[in-house]
Enzyme design. Structure first.
Site, short mmCIF file in Angstrom:
data_model
loop_
_atom_site.label_atom_id
_atom_site.label_comp_id
_atom_site.label_asym_id
_atom_site.label_seq_id
_atom_site.Cartn_x
_atom_site.Cartn_y
_atom_site.Cartn_z
N ASP A 11 19.51 -13.91 37.57
CA ASP A 11 19.92 -12.50 37.51
C ASP A 11 21.17 -12.37 36.64
OD1 ASP A 11 20.58 -9.86 37.97
OD2 ASP A 11 20.33 -9.98 40.15
N HIS A 42 10.22 -5.17 36.33
CA HIS A 42 11.65 -4.83 36.38
C HIS A 42 12.35 -5.18 35.05
CE1 HIS A 42 15.54 -4.15 38.31
NE2 HIS A 42 15.96 -5.28 37.77
#
Lengths: 431, 431
Positions: free
Chosen positions: A240, A339
């Protein structure tokens, strides 16, 4: 080992305004080890660990946990481009009844003095001793002003338009008691006691002038837990932060920091020069639901491989997404609602925010589900060009939405760094 | 760097029963760095950091954060004499309705397999990926049985007398919902994501067989935050753990671990050979009250100097207390109600427990007071000779009592370590 001269500083992104690149280690700092780094408040990249990704950076990162000192003074406040720390506290305060601009100015003066001391590994006023023995441990303290601060201090006319309330998003389930606030403080350190010590010292400074509105604890990977500096993983197990802008990017400063002269009405935000806007979201992860998905489904939700963060279209973590590549089934390999596609910089006019989150885990709820997720903190020169357009797109069609819930939100104006002799926010509060 | 042969292991306290002192690093472990330590489950001292306190131990402690692996198999379970880790989770489970001895045995078998895998840095069944990239990071997983476990599994007749309920203490304000439990798991690691990963994996293993009763998070100083290994500090700022027995003490094993043959009725506790009893207390610190005391008063409450932990009667941290020394005022220099006097090993027939706590901080309560303190965990061969007599004395006259509140309590029988091919608790559950 004390008073060692430190020559092994990193190459900070310093425009030369303030000399923060080399200085003599203080005795208290040097006592924590002779191999410490000094990190300029404008230096480093907002990723997993100190260093430049080369093999040699590893040894520094591992041998300097306690000794690494981040500078308090600088063009920007610390804690924005500082490498992620292992431990974080976010805390919002509301000014006490009767407290106004004068009390706020005195508080920011106390807070700045405390932040400068503890970031250097020195005791604060009335020190509790909790951080004794430890070095600065990359401690940073960052101060911001919420929308309500300007009303409370009679400064409504000078409130930046950028603090207008964020739009409501359909996936929001916000708790107002854990959202917003007059003042916001972000604390990060590579040692949990050093971080807690700073939190206690700042809370004590606030006594009588401001009261804690909400407070959250977070964490990241420990320095040295991986063999080399790597992009962080979140509690879903995903890499991330891959797409984050880098301080070396030509347009980094323009996207992340408010320029001299400010936005909007000429000069209206001069006090925000070198500052940034922080969007803070407590994003609960519905981990039980997420972990029921197969690895293949998880990877389609994200559009990247879990093992290494590489796009499903191939390559390595840093390979650009191939958004137009089709699979044998006639569908895009990176699904339309993935995403990573929706939040991709190239889909949003370039990355205009720097994500610098902490994970959180506040225990296991009565129903057995973990109260865990991401204390999302992102930084941008203008939230209307950074967070808002991306979140609006995610809110409409992100495959990840069913697995997350935004439980709290805050938007804060984070002034530029204080020059020597100055406190944070002085240019707003005393002019 | 992978598959490196590790020769720089520490000198573990190993009686030779099981060969845990040297082995080839696994690929997944070696990938985290070539300088990893292997710590036998019986090795190390229960203090702040790895190493023996000499200068050379420092470099190892700093360069091996991720790579250090603690052995799962051994005479004792890991996590008792293992050096304190930066992050900890305590979690209690109750067996699910209908689950008995058979289900408990299957659960302990699954848990042991998972613990062995994740302690070695390998994935667990249905791995979430949260710990990917990181090395073992000194992860330990320790399993215990509560009093109620024996009723639930039809083993009441084999319940050790040592699990009889602790006496009530006047300073107790215990929350039964956060106390006791059928099963107890202690997780510690030097990386927060590695610890959380283990917690999730074990919770998933329990699915259907046991449910989380309570769960708490704790922390200690990060490896490398201090220049050399030091005794930990607690959130009151006190050096905490100086008087702990050392694994090198002649009577260490006798005081901390259950001997072969067990206590009490002959052979009744054979399954506890090599095991220990854990007393767990959530001790809230009333930090606002504590921090209002002057340094001098704080030091009189404890009987030691805050700066370095030395007795008020002089010397350094490790100098024995001079309990009979009088000051010019005709009073003992270490006051009669000083915490260190009352809990001093020489006042209690020798230290019969090993304290190995984590600090906790669960945020700031609505009234502004921090919900913080100590997750006290102490280990002993017999709680009636370890925790109970000391706590009884503290309960009567400890000057520290007004500043702490015991909010939760648990007492668990922690069986000896599993041999190769065995799971933890097998000797109880399958014989």
């Amino acid at each position: 080992m004390s008073n060692a001269v430190n020559d092994s500083v990193d190459d900070s992104v310093d425009d030369g305004t303030i000399d923060i690149s080399r200085r003599r280690l203080l005795g208290t700092v040097g006592a924590a080890g002779a191999t410490g780094l000094l990190i300029g408040a404008a230096g480093g990249a907002g990723i997993a660990a100190a260093g430049d990704g080369s093999g040699t950076a590893d040894a520094s990162a591992l041998t300097s946990v306690g000794a690494t000192e981040v500078m308090f003074h600088g063009k920007h406040q610390a804690g924005i481009t500082t490498p992620l720390q292992a431990r974080g506290h976010l805390v919002a305060f509301d000014l006490a009844p009767g407290a106004g601009r004068k009390e706020a100015a005195a508080l920011l003066r106390r807070w700045s003095a405390t932040a400068k001391a503890v970031m250097a590994g020195r005791p604060s006023t009335g020190d509790t001793g909790i951080a004794l023995d430890a070095g600065p441990s990359s401690l940073t303290v960052t101060f911001g002003f919420g929308r309500s601060f300007f009303d409370r201090t009679g400064l409504t006319a000078r409130r930046p338009q950028q603090l207008d309330p964020l739009p409501a998003f359909s996936s929001d389930a916000l708790d107002p008691k854990r959202s917003e606030g007059d003042l916001w403080v972000q604390i990060g350190a590579d040692d949990a006691l050093v971080a807690f010590h700073a939190l206690r010292a700042l809370q004590k400074d606030a006594d009588g002038a401001a009261r804690v509105r909400w407070q959250m604890n977070g964490f990241n990977r420990s320095a040295g837990a991986t063999a080399r500096p790597m992009t962080a993983r979140n509690l879903m197990g995903q890499v991330d932060g891959t797409g984050n802008p880098k301080p070396t990017d030509a347009d980094f400063d323009r996207r992340i920091f408010v320029p001299r002269g400010g936005q909007g009405a000429a000069g209206a935000q001069e006090w925000m020069a070198g500052g940034s806007y922080a969007v803070v979201r407590r994003i609960r992860m519905l981990l039980d639901d997420w972990e029921k998905l197969s690895l293949e489904k998880q990877e389609k939700v994200i559009g990247r491989r879990k093992a290494d963060g590489a796009p499903l279209t191939g390559g390595s973590e840093t390979t650009p997404l191939d958004l137009d590549k089709f699979g044998p089934d006639g569908k895009t390999v990176i699904p339309d609602n993935a995403h990573s596609r929706i939040s991709a910089p190239e889909q949003n006019g370039g990355a205009a925010m720097l994500r610098r989150p902490f994970s959180f885990h506040d225990g296991i709820a009565a129903d057995g589900t973990p109260d865990a997720g991401l204390l999302f903190v992102c930084w941008q020169a203008d939230p209307l060009r950074g967070f808002v357009p991306v979140q609006r797109k995610l809110d409409r069609g992100d495959a990840l939405s069913p697995f997350v819930r935004h439980e709290a939100s805050g938007l804060f104006a984070v002034p530029g760094g204080a020059a020597e002799g100055e406190y944070v926010g002085q240019r707003l509060l005393e002019s």
